[in-house]
Design a protein around this motif. Structure first.
Motif, PDB file in Angstrom:
ATOM      1  N   LYS A   4       6.022   0.401   0.704  1.00 50.55           N
ATOM      2  CA  LYS A   4       4.704   1.003   0.980  1.00 50.55           C
ATOM      3  C   LYS A   4       3.587   0.163   0.823  1.00 50.55           C
ATOM      4  O   LYS A   4       2.346   0.730   1.269  1.00 50.55           O
ATOM      5  CB  LYS A   4       4.523   2.510   0.422  1.00 50.55           C
ATOM      6  CG  LYS A   4       5.393   3.628   0.720  1.00 50.55           C
ATOM      7  CD  LYS A   4       5.385   4.791  -0.285  1.00 50.55           C
ATOM      8  CE  LYS A   4       6.451   5.931   0.335  1.00 50.55           C
ATOM      9  NZ  LYS A   4       6.209   7.096  -0.552  1.00 50.55           N
ATOM     10  N   TYR A   5       3.493  -0.741   0.245  1.00 50.33           N
ATOM     11  CA  TYR A   5       2.474  -1.677   0.043  1.00 50.33           C
ATOM     12  C   TYR A   5       2.811  -3.109   0.249  1.00 50.33           C
ATOM     13  O   TYR A   5       4.012  -3.443  -0.029  1.00 50.33           O
ATOM     14  CB  TYR A   5       1.857  -1.539  -1.340  1.00 50.33           C
ATOM     15  CG  TYR A   5       1.118  -0.216  -1.514  1.00 50.33           C
ATOM     16  CD1 TYR A   5       0.082   0.041  -1.367  1.00 50.33           C
ATOM     17  CD2 TYR A   5       1.861   0.634  -2.708  1.00 50.33           C
ATOM     18  CE1 TYR A   5      -0.545   1.394  -1.576  1.00 50.33           C
ATOM     19  CE2 TYR A   5       1.493   1.767  -3.228  1.00 50.33           C
ATOM     20  CZ  TYR A   5       0.269   2.094  -2.731  1.00 50.33           C
ATOM     21  OH  TYR A   5      -0.143   3.380  -2.872  1.00 50.33           O
ATOM     22  N   SER A  23      -1.478  -1.166   3.561  1.00 50.72           N
ATOM     23  CA  SER A  23      -0.342  -0.241   3.681  1.00 50.72           C
ATOM     24  C   SER A  23      -0.502   0.609   5.043  1.00 50.72           C
ATOM     25  O   SER A  23      -1.442   0.247   5.954  1.00 50.72           O
ATOM     26  CB  SER A  23      -0.781   0.923   2.528  1.00 50.72           C
ATOM     27  OG  SER A  23      -2.025   1.197   2.765  1.00 50.72           O
ATOM     28  N   THR A  25      -0.819   4.343   7.036  1.00 49.12           N
ATOM     29  CA  THR A  25      -1.192   5.612   6.312  1.00 49.12           C
ATOM     30  C   THR A  25      -0.495   6.560   7.441  1.00 49.12           C
ATOM     31  O   THR A  25      -0.765   7.942   7.446  1.00 49.12           O
ATOM     32  CB  THR A  25      -2.546   5.814   6.376  1.00 49.12           C
ATOM     33  OG1 THR A  25      -3.247   5.616   7.539  1.00 49.12           O
ATOM     34  CG2 THR A  25      -3.012   4.740   5.440  1.00 49.12           C
ATOM     35  N   ARG A  31      -4.241   0.506   6.322  1.00 52.21           N
ATOM     36  CA  ARG A  31      -5.230   0.619   5.306  1.00 52.21           C
ATOM     37  C   ARG A  31      -5.331  -0.785   4.545  1.00 52.21           C
ATOM     38  O   ARG A  31      -4.196  -0.965   4.029  1.00 52.21           O
ATOM     39  CB  ARG A  31      -5.239   1.816   4.498  1.00 52.21           C
ATOM     40  CG  ARG A  31      -6.564   1.840   3.607  1.00 52.21           C
ATOM     41  CD  ARG A  31      -6.229   3.238   2.666  1.00 52.21           C
ATOM     42  NE  ARG A  31      -7.203   3.349   2.030  1.00 52.21           N
ATOM     43  CZ  ARG A  31      -7.335   4.343   0.897  1.00 52.21           C
ATOM     44  NH1 ARG A  31      -6.402   5.055   0.719  1.00 52.21           N
ATOM     45  NH2 ARG A  31      -8.425   4.715   0.094  1.00 52.21           N
ATOM     46  N   ASP A  44      -8.906   3.999  -4.891  1.00 51.46           N
ATOM     47  CA  ASP A  44      -8.352   4.761  -3.687  1.00 51.46           C
ATOM     48  C   ASP A  44      -9.307   6.032  -3.380  1.00 51.46           C
ATOM     49  O   ASP A  44      -8.866   6.715  -2.420  1.00 51.46           O
ATOM     50  CB  ASP A  44      -7.136   5.226  -4.191  1.00 51.46           C
ATOM     51  CG  ASP A  44      -5.913   4.188  -3.903  1.00 51.46           C
ATOM     52  OD1 ASP A  44      -6.329   3.454  -3.317  1.00 51.46           O
ATOM     53  OD2 ASP A  44      -4.842   4.293  -4.715  1.00 51.46           O
ATOM     54  N   SER A  61      -5.165  11.241   1.867  1.00 58.36           N
ATOM     55  CA  SER A  61      -4.358  10.137   1.892  1.00 58.36           C
ATOM     56  C   SER A  61      -3.071  10.139   2.248  1.00 58.36           C
ATOM     57  O   SER A  61      -2.341  11.206   1.796  1.00 58.36           O
ATOM     58  CB  SER A  61      -4.582   9.289   0.489  1.00 58.36           C
ATOM     59  OG  SER A  61      -6.084   8.999   0.299  1.00 58.36           O
ATOM     60  N   GLY A  62      -2.427   9.131   2.944  1.00 56.88           N
ATOM     61  CA  GLY A  62      -1.038   9.298   3.067  1.00 56.88           C
ATOM     62  C   GLY A  62      -0.636   8.099   3.275  1.00 56.88           C
ATOM     63  O   GLY A  62      -1.056   6.987   3.496  1.00 56.88           O
ATOM     64  N   LEU A  63       0.675   7.668   2.922  1.00 49.92           N
ATOM     65  CA  LEU A  63       1.488   6.700   2.905  1.00 49.92           C
ATOM     66  C   LEU A  63       3.005   6.749   3.500  1.00 49.92           C
ATOM     67  O   LEU A  63       3.459   7.715   3.261  1.00 49.92           O
ATOM     68  CB  LEU A  63       1.635   6.079   1.373  1.00 49.92           C
ATOM     69  CG  LEU A  63       0.502   5.297   0.747  1.00 49.92           C
ATOM     70  CD1 LEU A  63       0.970   5.050  -0.717  1.00 49.92           C
ATOM     71  CD2 LEU A  63      -0.135   4.119   1.544  1.00 49.92           C
ATOM     72  N   TYR A 207      -9.620   1.295   7.596  1.00 46.14           N
ATOM     73  CA  TYR A 207      -8.672   1.548   8.317  1.00 46.14           C
ATOM     74  C   TYR A 207      -8.893   1.067   9.762  1.00 46.14           C
ATOM     75  O   TYR A 207      -9.855   0.957  10.417  1.00 46.14           O
ATOM     76  CB  TYR A 207      -8.483   3.144   8.625  1.00 46.14           C
ATOM     77  CG  TYR A 207      -8.156   3.746   7.249  1.00 46.14           C
ATOM     78  CD1 TYR A 207      -6.979   4.521   7.177  1.00 46.14           C
ATOM     79  CD2 TYR A 207      -9.257   4.196   6.290  1.00 46.14           C
ATOM     80  CE1 TYR A 207      -6.874   5.405   5.862  1.00 46.14           C
ATOM     81  CE2 TYR A 207      -8.935   4.874   5.079  1.00 46.14           C
ATOM     82  CZ  TYR A 207      -7.686   5.469   4.977  1.00 46.14           C
ATOM     83  OH  TYR A 207      -7.377   6.277   3.758  1.00 46.14           O
ATOM     84  N   LEU A 224      -8.246  12.325   9.205  1.00 48.39           N
ATOM     85  CA  LEU A 224      -8.633  11.849   7.549  1.00 48.39           C
ATOM     86  C   LEU A 224      -9.982  12.379   7.165  1.00 48.39           C
ATOM     87  O   LEU A 224      -9.786  12.897   5.822  1.00 48.39           O
ATOM     88  CB  LEU A 224      -8.712  10.200   7.705  1.00 48.39           C
ATOM     89  CG  LEU A 224      -9.213   9.537   6.523  1.00 48.39           C
ATOM     90  CD1 LEU A 224      -8.118   9.584   5.602  1.00 48.39           C
ATOM     91  CD2 LEU A 224      -9.654   7.949   6.971  1.00 48.39           C
TER      92      LEU A 224
END
Length: 230
Positions: A4-5, A23, A25, A31, A44, A61-63, A207, A224
């Motif tokens: 995820k990162y 990442s 999102t 992001r 964050d 926030s989403g990942l 973003y 968002l």
């Protein structure tokens, strides 16, 4: 980390490093964040997250997981919807592509320092840039330097009451700088082939939307930050 990162560091001088994280999102959004030191945590709690907190809403926030492949100095990050971020670590550069392989944006410089942060990217020859909030100087902001700060302007053409650090491109893609501090946007004034953003006193949180229609940029931004009530 956990798919995820991607964390990386840029050496800006012999003693100064910029630490960054990339990442995905969802909503075709990548992001990109920076921090001041290796030991510090990423902030964050950007503008969109602070707004949600203030309104007692869920954290927007989403990942999402993405895959990573490497070939020499080239790292390719591919999201679940097919959009890609291609990073060249030999000469720092990140190119973002839509699922249909259309180039959305290119990041060519990234810095984080005690006084703030900055980011720079390329512009295509005929690319038009829209947004930045309320303006009285035309729709296309290409070639302008904009002071992103709300103030009582008394009919000034270069400042306004309502600033929004959202930029839509004629490519159909977009950028949203997820910070609330004062910032400056150079949209092709100093260098006609580049845009640059400088955020005062804060790390970077941006973003990059790998979309093909401006309406999709607006939707991703609204998902968002929230929609207006009926």
């Amino acid at each position: 980390e956990d798919g995820k990162y991607v964390d990386f560091a840029l050496q800006n001088s012999e003693t100064i490093f910029t630490y960054a994280r990339l990442s995905f999102t969802g909503n075709s959004g990548w992001r990109l964040q920076t921090k001041y030191s290796k030991e510090s945590a990423y902030d964050d709690f950007g503008a969109a997250q602070r707004l949600a907190y203030s309104l007692n809403e869920e954290d927007p926030s989403g990942l999402e997981e993405f895959s990573v492949s490497t070939e020499g100095d080239i790292y390719t990050l591919t999201s679940s919807d097919g959009s890609r971020a291609v990073m060249n670590t030999a000469a720092f550069r990140i190119d973002f592509y839509t699922p249909s392989e259309k180039l959305s944006a290119s990041i060519t410089d990234l810095s984080s320092y005690a006084g703030g942060s900055s980011i720079k990217g390329e512009l295509e020859e005929d690319e038009a840039l829209f947004g930045t909030g309320e303006r009285f100087n035309g729709a296309n902001q290409r070639g302008k330097v904009i002071d992103m700060y709300s103030k009582d302007t008394w009919s000034s053409a270069s400042a306004c009451y309502m600033v929004i650090p959202l930029i839509s491109s004629s490519r159909g893609s977009g950028l949203f700088i997820n910070r609330y501090e004062r910032m400056t946007l150079d949209l092709g004034r100093e260098d006609k082939n580049a845009w640059k953003a400088i955020v005062e006193g804060a790390p970077l949180d941006i973003y990059i939307y790998t979309t093909e229609q401006i309406s999709d940029v607006i939707k991703a931004y609204s998902d968002l930050t929230g929609y207006a009530s009926m």
